[in-house]
Design an enzyme around this catalytic site. Structure first.
Site, short mmCIF file in Angstrom:
data_model
loop_
_atom_site.label_atom_id
_atom_site.label_comp_id
_atom_site.label_asym_id
_atom_site.label_seq_id
_atom_site.Cartn_x
_atom_site.Cartn_y
_atom_site.Cartn_z
N HIS A 41 39.37 44.01 43.38
CA HIS A 41 38.26 44.38 42.50
C HIS A 41 38.44 43.87 41.07
O HIS A 41 37.50 43.86 40.29
CB HIS A 41 38.01 45.89 42.52
CG HIS A 41 39.03 46.73 41.81
ND1 HIS A 41 40.07 47.36 42.45
CD2 HIS A 41 39.15 47.05 40.51
CE1 HIS A 41 40.78 48.05 41.57
NE2 HIS A 41 40.25 47.87 40.38
N ASP A 90 41.83 45.77 49.30
CA ASP A 90 41.72 45.69 47.85
C ASP A 90 42.88 44.91 47.24
O ASP A 90 43.48 45.33 46.25
CB ASP A 90 41.62 47.07 47.22
CG ASP A 90 41.14 47.00 45.76
OD1 ASP A 90 40.58 45.95 45.37
OD2 ASP A 90 41.34 47.97 45.02
N SER A 117 44.76 48.37 37.12
CA SER A 117 44.52 47.84 38.47
C SER A 117 45.32 46.59 38.75
O SER A 117 45.25 45.61 38.00
CB SER A 117 43.04 47.50 38.66
OG SER A 117 42.25 48.64 38.75
#
Length: 415
Positions: free
Chosen positions: A155, A189, A269
């Site tokens: 992402h 992911d 992230s």
């Protein structure tokens, strides 16, 4: 990431076991999670995240409700310290001799300071195009191997990859280098990017999440809120936590997560979660929120990381073929609403699939996978995705009130 929410952890795939504190018969649903947002890149780090593209009302963590991403309609299973003190015995599954597994820190010298010294040269900030803005998103990553390949969350770079937009990596000295996407896996992911022209990047040592113990101290490194080279510390709060992340059913990722209370915020992230021997044991990907608008949310001490074992497998597939594959059985299972904790109900089975060949039918309840208890639909997806296509897995299924064991050979799909 700036306009993308930090991955909000939702129940992830993995051996679907009830939380350590739960009792037999208790109903448990994973907390609402969100992918760590991509923070906007800026000269001075913003104090608060920019408004995200999607506005989420987070459900109170204490309520333990499943996030909307799962949906009552169901989710498609078809489509959709090593063993010794230094951890050096753990092999680099599928990645070859270009990765490092030897722990950089000796057991007697373990400390958060030592971890920071060892890992900061291996950790980068990632700036990527988002929503048409060249540096619209900022995430984190770590150097996987001696070739300059870098692991991050899908992402973080997904928007740039779709538009063939620019992606940059920034090292601890502030040097920016152009990077390209090698391959991505929305299902897990994860993404691998390459920055062959980057100078001085040091491969991180890869450890073993399966060797972690609840209560063990860990360190998170990344660029929360755009603040590069940030180090936070905490403990392993739980293992095998089934969580799902993503802003829609189409983009949902299911992981069997390591839960930690090390502070993780938007911009973290893709950064590494590290044990005190200096080995990466996970990729920080999601946080839970207590409520309110997603953009206002920050760390509340409930963060989630993708186990390094899954990272190894997915990264090896991407580096070998440019894409990743995940296991499927050819059935759908409900992932929304409350669960009695007694298993995952099959809502449909596609003809000619592994599930159909094994005799699974609509209404069957899957109670365990390879002997590990399954409490709900998300737990089943996570349990399946901890395996690989081609593996034979034993399902314990309740059909018409009677339990039976069936063996299913998992098929595979790119994603």
């Amino acid at each position: 990431m700036s306009n993308q929410e930090p991955t909000r952890p939702q129940p992830m795939p993995g051996p679907a076991l009830p939380p350590p504190a739960s009792r037999p018969g208790d109903s448990w649903l994973p907390p609402l999670t969100e992918p760590l947002r991509v923070e906007p890149a800026a000269e001075a780090a913003p104090v608060r995240a920019r408004p995200s593209r999607w506005t989420w009302l987070a459900v109170a963590v204490l309520a333990l409700l499943v996030g909307a991403a799962g949906g009552v309609g169901g989710s498609a299973l078809w489509d959709h310290y090593g063993d010794d003190d230094n951890g050096s015995a753990y092999a680099s599954a599928g990645l070859g001799a270009t990765t490092v597994s030897q722990a950089p820190i000796k057991a007697g010298e373990a400390s958060v300071v030592a971890v920071a010294d060892a890992l900061l040269p291996s950790t980068v900030q990632i700036q990527a195009e988002y929503d048409g803005k060249e540096n619209g998103a900022t995430g984190s990553g770590f150097v996987l191997d001696t070739k300059g390949d870098i692991v991050t969350n899908n992402h973080v770079v997904a928007d740039a990859a779709k538009d063939d937009g620019p992606i940059w990596v920034v090292d601890t000295e502030g040097r920016r280098t152009k990077a390209t996407v090698v391959g991505r896996s929305p299902v897990y992911d994860l993404a691998v990017i390459s920055a062959p022209d980057a100078q001085g990047l040091k491969p991180a040592s890869l450890g073993a999440a399966r060797a972690l113990r609840v209560g063990e101290q860990v360190v998170a490194i990344g660029s929360p809120l755009g603040l590069s080279s940030t180090v936070t510390a905490g403990i392993v709060s739980a293992l095998d936590r089934p969580v799902t992340t993503g802003d829609s059913a189409d983009e949902a990722s299911y992981i069997n997560a390591v839960q930690t209370d090390a502070a993780i915020n938007p911009g973290n992230s893709g950064g590494p979660l590290v044990n005190l021997l200096g080995q990466v044991v996970g990729v920080n990907s999601a946080i839970a929120t207590t409520g309110g608008i997603q953009d206002e949310a920050g760390s509340i001490g409930v963060g989630f990381a993708i186990p390094i074992e899954q990272v190894r497998t997915t990264a090896a597939q991407i580096l070998d073929t440019g894409e990743a594959r995940y296991p499927i059985i050819g059935a759908k299972v409900a992932t929304g609403g409350e669960s009695d904790g007694d298993g995952a109900e099959i809502s449909s089975v596609d003809k000619g699939t592994p599930a159909a060949k094994a005799g699974l039918e609509k209404g069957d309840i899957v109670k365990a996978v390879d002997g590990q208890r399954v409490t709900d639909g998300i737990g089943l997806i996570v349990a399946i995705r901890t395996h690989q296509p081609g593996e034979a897995v034993t399902f314990t299924v309740n059909h018409a009130g009677k339990d039976r064991d069936v063996q299913i050979t998992l098929a595979g799909q790119v994603g």
